[in-house]
Design a protein around this motif. Structure first.
Motif, PDB file in Angstrom:
ATOM      1  N   GLU A   1       0.816  -1.217   0.000  1.00  0.00           N
ATOM      2  CA  GLU A   1       0.000   0.000   0.000  1.00  0.00           C
ATOM      3  C   GLU A   1       0.847   1.264   0.000  1.00  0.00           C
ATOM      4  OE1 GLU A   1      -3.457   0.473   0.175  1.00  0.00           O
ATOM      5  OE2 GLU A   1      -3.729  -1.650  -0.214  1.00  0.00           O
ATOM      6  N   GLU A   2       1.881   1.279   0.813  1.00  0.00           N
ATOM      7  CA  GLU A   2       2.628   2.523   1.003  1.00  0.00           C
ATOM      8  C   GLU A   2       4.042   2.239   1.479  1.00  0.00           C
ATOM      9  OE1 GLU A   2       2.223   6.300   4.035  1.00  0.00           O
ATOM     10  OE2 GLU A   2       0.398   5.282   3.420  1.00  0.00           O
TER      11      GLU A   2
ATOM     12  N   ASP B   1      -1.626  -4.700   2.917  1.00  0.00           N
ATOM     13  CA  ASP B   1      -3.029  -5.007   3.174  1.00  0.00           C
ATOM     14  C   ASP B   1      -3.487  -6.040   2.158  1.00  0.00           C
ATOM     15  OD1 ASP B   1      -5.457  -4.852   4.485  1.00  0.00           O
ATOM     16  OD2 ASP B   1      -6.023  -2.918   3.666  1.00  0.00           O
TER      17      ASP B   1
ATOM     18  N   HIS C   1      -9.209   0.850  -2.075  1.00  0.00           N
ATOM     19  CA  HIS C   1      -9.463   1.166  -0.667  1.00  0.00           C
ATOM     20  C   HIS C   1     -10.962   1.270  -0.402  1.00  0.00           C
ATOM     21  CE1 HIS C   1      -5.296   3.293  -0.610  1.00  0.00           C
ATOM     22  NE2 HIS C   1      -5.176   1.972  -0.632  1.00  0.00           N
TER      23      HIS C   1
END
Length: 171
Positions: free
Chosen positions: A25-26, A43, A93
């Motif tokens: 995700e990041e 995730d 998301h």
């Protein structure tokens, strides 16, 4: 973190995260005093359990140790999930937040809206706005272009959702 370093880290780490059945995700690097902290957020559609996070953390640590992606200085690796009150940035998301209560900051002075995401479409969302003072909930559409920010809300007193039960029966 420079875009080039971010891209290099993503190219290096994403295959390992994906091999564990998770999505990257990041990636963020923060300086804490003289040390750097590399934060990796993962995730999946079903969430990530502690065993998966531990496995990913070990795999990422080994890969980073054998590469020069973080340079020569010391750093700490932190691997985690987005958390209960995640900020929704991408369509994926929103899809993962279906049936969750979300607080929306609307664009151009539109104020705030708290509603449950029922469905994610190509152009926006189908929402259920909770009723106030005994009134029934109402349906509403919201275009992605009308959303400035959206964050999942923690619900402590939410009853089991009958709609989820019906969806499971239909599947």
């Amino acid at each position: 973190m420079s875009t080039t370093q971010s891209e290099r880290l993503r190219e290096l780490l994403e295959p390992l995260v994906t091999s564990e059945g998770l999505d990257l995700e990041e990636i963020a690097i923060d300086s804490v005093g003289r040390k750097r902290v590399l934060r990796v957020v993962v995730d999946s559609d079903t969430g990530a359990d502690l065993d998966q996070i531990a496995d990913v953390s070990r795999a990422l640590s080994a890969k980073l140790d054998e590469s020069d992606a973080m340079g020569a200085g010391e750093y700490t690796l932190e691997v985690g999930t987005p958390g209960a009150e995640r900020l929704l940035k991408e369509r994926l998301h929103y899809e993962r937040a279906v049936n969750r209560l979300v607080k929306f900051q609307l664009t151009e002075g539109g104020g705030e809206l708290v509603a449950r995401i029922l469905k994610v479409g190509d152009e926006g969302l189908e929402l259920e706005v909770p009723g106030v003072k005994g009134r029934k909930a109402t349906a509403r559409g919201l275009a992605f272009s009308d959303i400035d920010k959206a964050r999942v809300q923690v619900e402590f007193n939410r009853k089991d959702d009958e709609k989820n039960d019906k969806k499971e029966e239909e599947a």
